[in-house]
Design an enzyme around this catalytic site. Structure first.
Site, PDB file in Angstrom:
ATOM      1  N   HIS A 176       0.888  -1.171   0.000  1.00 23.13           N
ATOM      2  CA  HIS A 176       0.000   0.000   0.000  1.00 23.13           C
ATOM      3  C   HIS A 176       0.926   1.222   0.000  1.00 23.13           C
ATOM      4  CE1 HIS A 176      -2.386  -2.929   2.438  1.00 23.13           C
ATOM      5  NE2 HIS A 176      -3.465  -2.330   1.975  1.00 23.13           N
ATOM      6  N   ASP A 224       2.279   2.019   3.401  1.00 26.25           N
ATOM      7  CA  ASP A 224       3.253   1.115   4.025  1.00 26.25           C
ATOM      8  C   ASP A 224       4.679   1.565   3.755  1.00 26.25           C
ATOM      9  OD1 ASP A 224       1.010  -0.551   4.275  1.00 26.25           O
ATOM     10  OD2 ASP A 224       1.537  -1.696   2.468  1.00 26.25           O
ATOM     11  N   HIS A 265     -10.966 -13.700   5.014  1.00 27.91           N
ATOM     12  CA  HIS A 265     -12.204 -12.995   4.680  1.00 27.91           C
ATOM     13  C   HIS A 265     -13.311 -13.983   4.342  1.00 27.91           C
ATOM     14  CE1 HIS A 265      -9.675  -9.252   3.302  1.00 27.91           C
ATOM     15  NE2 HIS A 265      -9.392  -9.659   4.512  1.00 27.91           N
TER      16      HIS A 265
HETATM   17  C1  XLS Z   1      -7.523  -6.385   4.982  1.00 31.87           C
HETATM   18  C2  XLS Z   1      -7.137  -6.663   3.616  1.00 31.87           C
HETATM   19  C3  XLS Z   1      -5.994  -5.818   3.060  1.00 31.87           C
HETATM   20  C4  XLS Z   1      -5.939  -5.923   1.575  1.00 31.87           C
HETATM   21  C5  XLS Z   1      -5.176  -4.836   0.890  1.00 31.87           C
HETATM   22  O1  XLS Z   1      -8.178  -7.161   5.649  1.00 31.87           O
HETATM   23  O2  XLS Z   1      -6.831  -8.018   3.500  1.00 31.87           O
HETATM   24  O3  XLS Z   1      -4.794  -6.198   3.652  1.00 31.87           O
HETATM   25  O4  XLS Z   1      -5.405  -7.151   1.172  1.00 31.87           O
HETATM   26  O5  XLS Z   1      -5.659  -3.584   1.182  1.00 31.87           O
HETATM   27 NI    NI Z   2      -5.961  -8.970   1.883  1.00 32.39          NI
HETATM   28 NI    NI Z   3      -7.491  -9.208   5.246  1.00 32.51          NI
END
Ligand code: XLS
Ligand code: NI
Ligand code: NI
Length: 434
Positions: free
Chosen positions: A100, A103, A270
């Protein structure tokens, strides 16, 4: 050389019998699996945010790590962080990494200072990449941490934040393009709501749909050949996120005319938060040709939040790669370790060991998946289960209508006979390979 990884030698493949804690037992990059090198199947990537930007905080406590690049508010330390990151890529033989904007560069006093910092670091990366194998799997914009994003980026009720988001994504796409990145990711951590009492959900979705179209228009304008990926997640940090899961995202992409342009970056943790298995998400995306890339981690099944642990469950990983192989592989996508250490794992060695273990688990899973593909047992079982649909009558039925079907059933020619789904037999079959 920074001193951070000073004592750690490059990791080599030593085979399943080695007792060396810092060696690959299963990940052998050049080993050919189903006609392709293992490295080219798995396409591993390090996630800069977890491995280098995250400081070990959790909702109940702050920083536990002490790194030579802390505090992360100065450009000279951003470069020390980059030096350490590329040393780790070398130690692990990593083919890819992901970032990102937030980062890799310190936040500036305003947009243009942040951009200057960002561009300087991108050039610093590019100089390192000239002499190395490590490439960029994807770039992305962090539009969820700074307070300006608290009510969303493209879905913010304030059009000024929409504008700031567009300008931010433009700069991140430019940098990804400049670095030869193979994908560009959008994950909408704040694209959702905390309460419907203050949220015009339909309007926000329209803004997000328009924003994503602008991303695609800009991709073509600059000639970026990578894939645009959306990353589903149901909640956290928002109570409800619009990109809930693969099926929701596919519906969204269709609604806004983006199905030919955007694919999905699926994450194991997720999937679990959404109440799915990882292979479910992969199978849903694959069924619509929208499998783009994966974020590999594991979630804790008890805690109910995104624990982002390094993978360590071979059967789960094997079934995921089975569906990936059946879908024709990851293409331009990869296996990004969107996974972080536990906050007590303080040492440089912990960071290396976490990646070594994750890479080994994925390699074992891939080999098990490939063996199942080669054996063909699951394919045969599927073919047999759906064999009735191979007949002309069954195919013609799909082109007929209810009245015609009704007549056939009423005449007594059709009389369904239930057959076993053989689930336990198939589960036992999988256990032979994992
Ligand atoms: C957060 C996400 C993030 C994405 C990128 O839960 O996984 O890390 O992969 O923004
Ligand atoms: Ni992610
Ligand atoms: Ni994630």
């Amino acid at each position: 050389m920074t001193q951070f990884f000073a004592d750690i030698a490059p990791i080599t493949y030593q085979g399943p019998e080695t007792t060396n804690a810092l060696a690959f037992r299963h990940y052998n990059p050049d080993e050919v699996v189903l006609g392709k090198r293992m490295e080219d199947h798995l396409r591993f990537a390090v996630a800069y945010w977890h491995s280098f930007a995250w400081e070990g905080g959790d909702p109940f406590g702050g920083q536990t790590f002490e790194r030579p690049w802390h505090p992360q508010d100065q450009m000279d330390r951003a470069k020390i962080k980059a030096d350490a990151a590329f040393e780790m890529f070398d130690i692990l033989g990593q083919p890819y990494f992901c970032w990102h904007d937030a980062d890799i560069r310190p936040e500036g006093a305003d947009f243009s200072e942040s951009l200057r910092n960002f561009e300087e670091i991108i050039d610093y990366f590019l100089a390192k990449m000239e002499t190395r194998k490590t490439k960029l799997l994807w770039g992305t914009a962090n539009m969820f941490s700074h307070r300006r994003w608290m009510s969303g980026a493209s879905t913010n009720p304030d059009p000024d934040v929409f504008a700031y988001s567009a300008a931010t994504v433009k700069t991140c796409m430019d940098a990804t393009h400049k670095m030869g990145g193979e994908n560009y990711v959008l994950w909408g951590g704040r694209e959702g709501y905390e309460t419907l009492l203050n949220t015009d959900l339909g309007r926000e979705l329209d803004h997000m749909g328009r924003f994503l179209n602008m991303v695609v228009e800009y991709k073509h304008k600059i000639g970026f050949k990578g894939t645009i990926l959306v990353e589903p997640k149901p909640q956290e940090p928002s109570k409800h996120q619009y990109d809930f899961d693969a099926a929701t995202c596919i519906g969204f992409l269709r609604k806004y005319g983006l199905e030919g342009e955007v694919k999905l970056n699926l994450e194991q943790g997720h999937a679990i938060l959404a109440g799915h298995s990882f292979e479910h998400e992969v199978a849903v995306a694959a069924a619509d040709g929208m499998l783009g890339s994966i974020d590999m981690n594991r979630n804790d099944y008890q805690s109910g939040w995104d624990t982002d642990q390094f993978p360590n469950n071979v059967p789960e990983v094997a079934l995921t790669y089975y569906h990936i192989l059946r879908a024709g592989g990851l293409g331009k996508g990869g296996t990004n370790f969107d996974a972080k250490l536990r906050r007590q794992s303080l040492d440089a060695e912990d960071l290396i060991a976490a990646h070594v273990g994750g890479m080994d688990i994925c390699a074992r899973g891939l080999k098990a998946a490939a063996a199942m593909v080669e054996d063909g047992g699951l394919d045969t079982a599927l073919r047999e289960r759906y064999a009735g649909w191979d007949s002309n009558d069954a195919q013609e039925m799909l082109n007929s209508d209810f009245d015609a079907i009704f007549a056939g059933v009423l005449s007594g020619q059709i009389n369904p006979q239930p057959k076993s789904g053989r689930q336990e037999i198939l589960e036992n079959y999988v256990n032979r390979f994992v």
